[in-house]
Design a protein around this motif. Structure first.
Motif, PDB file in Angstrom:
ATOM      1  N   ILE A 129       0.835  -1.210   0.000  1.00  9.73           N
ATOM      2  CA  ILE A 129       0.000   0.000   0.000  1.00  9.73           C
ATOM      3  C   ILE A 129       0.866   1.255   0.000  1.00  9.73           C
ATOM      4  CG2 ILE A 129      -1.676   1.316   1.355  1.00  9.73           C
ATOM      5  CD1 ILE A 129      -2.811  -1.350   2.327  1.00  9.73           C
ATOM      6  N   SER A 130       1.959   1.240   0.775  1.00 11.80           N
ATOM      7  CA  SER A 130       2.838   2.410   0.825  1.00 11.80           C
ATOM      8  C   SER A 130       3.491   2.670  -0.527  1.00 11.80           C
ATOM      9  CB  SER A 130       3.901   2.228   1.906  1.00 11.80           C
ATOM     10  OG  SER A 130       4.783   1.179   1.565  1.00 11.80           O
ATOM     11  N   ASN A 131       3.803   1.607  -1.264  1.00 11.83           N
ATOM     12  CA  ASN A 131       4.359   1.798  -2.605  1.00 11.83           C
ATOM     13  C   ASN A 131       3.315   2.307  -3.583  1.00 11.83           C
ATOM     14  OD1 ASN A 131       7.025   1.022  -2.089  1.00 11.83           O
ATOM     15  ND2 ASN A 131       6.570  -1.147  -2.370  1.00 11.83           N
ATOM     16  N   MET A 132       2.074   1.870  -3.421  1.00  7.35           N
ATOM     17  CA  MET A 132       1.023   2.259  -4.358  1.00  7.35           C
ATOM     18  C   MET A 132       0.618   3.720  -4.206  1.00  7.35           C
ATOM     19  SD  MET A 132       0.287  -0.370  -6.278  1.00  7.35           S
ATOM     20  CE  MET A 132      -1.352  -0.056  -6.897  1.00  7.35           C
ATOM     21  N   ILE A 133       0.703   4.239  -2.988  1.00  8.51           N
ATOM     22  CA  ILE A 133       0.234   5.613  -2.754  1.00  8.51           C
ATOM     23  C   ILE A 133       1.340   6.643  -2.931  1.00  8.51           C
ATOM     24  CG2 ILE A 133      -1.548   4.798  -1.167  1.00  8.51           C
ATOM     25  CD1 ILE A 133       0.194   5.802   1.139  1.00  8.51           C
ATOM     26  N   ARG A 134       2.523   6.220  -3.309  1.00  7.69           N
ATOM     27  CA  ARG A 134       3.632   7.181  -3.441  1.00  7.69           C
ATOM     28  C   ARG A 134       3.364   8.284  -4.457  1.00  7.69           C
ATOM     29  NH1 ARG A 134       9.169   3.508  -2.974  1.00  7.69           N
ATOM     30  NH2 ARG A 134       9.182   3.403  -0.680  1.00  7.69           N
ATOM     31  N   PRO A 135       2.888   7.984  -5.673  1.00  5.04           N
ATOM     32  CA  PRO A 135       2.622   9.099  -6.599  1.00  5.04           C
ATOM     33  C   PRO A 135       1.547  10.041  -6.085  1.00  5.04           C
ATOM     34  CG  PRO A 135       1.748   7.038  -7.471  1.00  5.04           C
ATOM     35  CD  PRO A 135       2.609   6.682  -6.301  1.00  5.04           C
ATOM     36  N   GLY A 136       0.550   9.485  -5.366  1.00 11.63           N
ATOM     37  CA  GLY A 136      -0.487  10.346  -4.809  1.00 11.63           C
ATOM     38  C   GLY A 136       0.041  11.260  -3.725  1.00 11.63           C
ATOM     39  N   THR A 137       0.887  10.730  -2.845  1.00 10.93           N
ATOM     40  CA  THR A 137       1.443  11.565  -1.779  1.00 10.93           C
ATOM     41  C   THR A 137       2.378  12.634  -2.332  1.00 10.93           C
ATOM     42  OG1 THR A 137       3.192   9.912  -1.441  1.00 10.93           O
ATOM     43  CG2 THR A 137       1.243   9.760  -0.043  1.00 10.93           C
ATOM     44  N   LEU A 138       3.154  12.287  -3.359  1.00  5.10           N
ATOM     45  CA  LEU A 138       4.033  13.282  -3.973  1.00  5.10           C
ATOM     46  C   LEU A 138       3.232  14.430  -4.574  1.00  5.10           C
ATOM     47  CD1 LEU A 138       6.887  11.351  -5.870  1.00  5.10           C
ATOM     48  CD2 LEU A 138       7.139  13.012  -4.035  1.00  5.10           C
ATOM     49  N   SER A 139       2.191  14.092  -5.330  1.00  2.00           N
ATOM     50  CA  SER A 139       1.414  15.122  -6.027  1.00  2.00           C
ATOM     51  C   SER A 139       0.552  15.925  -5.059  1.00  2.00           C
ATOM     52  CB  SER A 139       0.535  14.470  -7.101  1.00  2.00           C
ATOM     53  OG  SER A 139      -0.270  13.450  -6.543  1.00  2.00           O
ATOM     54  N   ILE A 140      -0.068  15.253  -4.074  1.00  2.86           N
ATOM     55  CA  ILE A 140      -0.931  15.967  -3.133  1.00  2.86           C
ATOM     56  C   ILE A 140      -0.098  16.894  -2.246  1.00  2.86           C
ATOM     57  CG2 ILE A 140      -2.427  15.660  -1.119  1.00  2.86           C
ATOM     58  CD1 ILE A 140      -3.482  13.122  -2.442  1.00  2.86           C
ATOM     59  N   ARG A 141       1.104  16.447  -1.851  1.00  5.64           N
ATOM     60  CA  ARG A 141       1.960  17.295  -1.002  1.00  5.64           C
ATOM     61  C   ARG A 141       2.292  18.603  -1.717  1.00  5.64           C
ATOM     62  NH1 ARG A 141       5.808  14.092  -0.693  1.00  5.64           N
ATOM     63  NH2 ARG A 141       5.377  13.102   1.316  1.00  5.64           N
ATOM     64  N   LEU A 142       2.670  18.513  -2.973  1.00  6.58           N
ATOM     65  CA  LEU A 142       3.041  19.716  -3.721  1.00  6.58           C
ATOM     66  C   LEU A 142       1.836  20.611  -3.959  1.00  6.58           C
ATOM     67  CD1 LEU A 142       5.071  21.382  -5.315  1.00  6.58           C
ATOM     68  CD2 LEU A 142       4.701  19.877  -7.266  1.00  6.58           C
ATOM     69  N   ALA A 143       0.716  20.018  -4.411  1.00  4.07           N
ATOM     70  CA  ALA A 143      -0.473  20.823  -4.714  1.00  4.07           C
ATOM     71  C   ALA A 143      -1.062  21.447  -3.454  1.00  4.07           C
ATOM     72  CB  ALA A 143      -1.513  19.955  -5.423  1.00  4.07           C
ATOM     73  N   ALA A 144      -1.120  20.690  -2.357  1.00  4.12           N
ATOM     74  CA  ALA A 144      -1.727  21.211  -1.131  1.00  4.12           C
ATOM     75  C   ALA A 144      -0.913  22.361  -0.548  1.00  4.12           C
ATOM     76  CB  ALA A 144      -1.859  20.090  -0.104  1.00  4.12           C
ATOM     77  N   ASN A 145       0.409  22.265  -0.594  1.00  5.21           N
ATOM     78  CA  ASN A 145       1.240  23.350  -0.068  1.00  5.21           C
ATOM     79  C   ASN A 145       1.117  24.612  -0.912  1.00  5.21           C
ATOM     80  OD1 ASN A 145       3.190  22.596   2.313  1.00  5.21           O
ATOM     81  ND2 ASN A 145       3.025  20.764   1.063  1.00  5.21           N
ATOM     82  N   MET A 146       0.962  24.459  -2.218  1.00  6.36           N
ATOM     83  CA  MET A 146       0.780  25.625  -3.066  1.00  6.36           C
ATOM     84  C   MET A 146      -0.596  26.256  -2.851  1.00  6.36           C
ATOM     85  SD  MET A 146       3.510  26.249  -4.762  1.00  6.36           S
ATOM     86  CE  MET A 146       4.358  25.812  -3.255  1.00  6.36           C
ATOM     87  N   ILE A 147      -1.608  25.433  -2.661  1.00  7.69           N
ATOM     88  CA  ILE A 147      -2.963  25.959  -2.469  1.00  7.69           C
ATOM     89  C   ILE A 147      -3.084  26.666  -1.129  1.00  7.69           C
ATOM     90  CG2 ILE A 147      -5.347  25.249  -2.055  1.00  7.69           C
ATOM     91  CD1 ILE A 147      -5.053  23.193  -4.230  1.00  7.69           C
ATOM     92  N   ALA A 148      -2.501  26.079  -0.073  1.00 12.64           N
ATOM     93  CA  ALA A 148      -2.692  26.608   1.279  1.00 12.64           C
ATOM     94  C   ALA A 148      -2.194  28.045   1.406  1.00 12.64           C
ATOM     95  CB  ALA A 148      -1.977  25.703   2.283  1.00 12.64           C
ATOM     96  N   GLY A 149      -0.981  28.301   0.946  1.00 10.38           N
ATOM     97  CA  GLY A 149      -0.438  29.653   1.057  1.00 10.38           C
ATOM     98  C   GLY A 149      -1.190  30.659   0.214  1.00 10.38           C
ATOM     99  N   HIS A 150      -1.580  30.249  -1.010  1.00 11.05           N
ATOM    100  CA  HIS A 150      -2.309  31.167  -1.880  1.00 11.05           C
ATOM    101  C   HIS A 150      -3.691  31.497  -1.307  1.00 11.05           C
ATOM    102  CE1 HIS A 150       0.913  30.176  -4.572  1.00 11.05           C
ATOM    103  NE2 HIS A 150       0.432  30.952  -5.516  1.00 11.05           N
ATOM    104  N   LEU A 151      -4.343  30.503  -0.701  1.00  6.47           N
ATOM    105  CA  LEU A 151      -5.648  30.761  -0.095  1.00  6.47           C
ATOM    106  C   LEU A 151      -5.531  31.741   1.070  1.00  6.47           C
ATOM    107  CD1 LEU A 151      -7.460  27.307  -0.002  1.00  6.47           C
ATOM    108  CD2 LEU A 151      -8.026  29.297  -1.379  1.00  6.47           C
ATOM    109  N   LEU A 152      -4.491  31.579   1.879  1.00  2.00           N
ATOM    110  CA  LEU A 152      -4.305  32.480   3.015  1.00  2.00           C
ATOM    111  C   LEU A 152      -4.036  33.903   2.544  1.00  2.00           C
ATOM    112  CD1 LEU A 152      -4.181  32.687   6.059  1.00  2.00           C
ATOM    113  CD2 LEU A 152      -1.761  32.068   5.960  1.00  2.00           C
TER     114      LEU A 152
END
Length: 226
Positions: free
Chosen positions: A150-173
């Motif tokens: 499961i940890s190997n399968m979710i790696r692309p999702g965690t990579l993409s969500i980490r980058l997108a979420a950090n960009m969204i959070a600061g811009h929203l604030l």
């Protein structure tokens, strides 16, 4: 006028039925330093110093295998590309492409898929052994296989969500604070401007850190399949 808070991330502007916001990705091609100088410019020398430092660091993470010669520049190029797009999103009226999963998942998924295919085709026994960490009790081995899979399968999702979420959070604030300027009293406007400047400095640091984290994690994932 915004219909909702997330409309600042909506690529809705179009010219001749073409979405022009995504063209901000290609503007970085104009910023690539030209090498047609008899004496290198300071800009080119700075790029070369940074690329050499990153090459030395990524080379330690990947290893000294023959098949990996030159592969560090793939991750350096990806770091530059993400860093450029993160910084471009900090300028007014420029679309932040790295805040969309379409962009981040398009970077993470092909990398992860190529690593997995390479590992399972060339190092099958090692990939099977990697599912059970060394020293795992026999009774926990079936559970560890499930957890590692499961940890190997979710790696692309965690990579993409980490980058997108950090960009969204600061811009929203920054958007939330910026929209309160019309209703604030005049004496509090300098404080709002100061907070916005501090947030902009924080977002600049986040832009650099997130591009570096994305590239380092991709490098570590590639080293695991060798």
């Amino acid at each position: 006028m915004m219909t909702n808070l997330f409309s600042v991330f909506d690529p809705s502007s179009n010219i001749m039925n073409l979405s022009m916001n995504w063209t901000s990705i290609s503007i970085g091609l104009l910023m690539i330093p030209m090498s047609m100088w008899m004496i290198p410019s300071r800009n080119l020398m700075l790029w070369n110093v940074i690329a050499n430092k990153l090459h030395e660091e990524f080379k330690l993470l990947i290893g000294k295998s023959i098949i990996n010669k030159g592969s560090t520049f793939v991750f350096i190029s990806m770091l530059y590309f993400i860093l450029y797009n993160n910084f471009m999103g900090l300028f007014p009226y420029i679309f932040t492409s790295t805040s969309h999963m379409v962009m981040t998942l398009s970077l993470a998924l092909p990398l992860w898929l190529s690593f997995m295919l390479f590992g399972w085709v060339n190092n099958t026994k090692y990939m099977f052994a990697h599912l059970v960490p060394q020293g795992t009790p026999g009774s926990l081995m079936p559970f560890m296989v499930c957890i590692e899979t499961i940890s190997n399968m979710i790696r692309p999702g965690t990579l993409s969500i980490r980058l997108a979420a950090n960009m969204i959070a600061g811009h929203l604030l920054m958007t939330l604070l910026g929209n309160t300027g019309n209703s604030m009293i005049l004496s509090l406007l300098p404080l709002l401007i100061l907070i916005q400047i501090l947030l902009l400095m924080l977002e600049s640091a986040v832009a650099m850190i997130q591009s570096y984290v994305f590239a380092v994690l991709s490098t570590l994932y590639s080293s695991e399949v060798n």
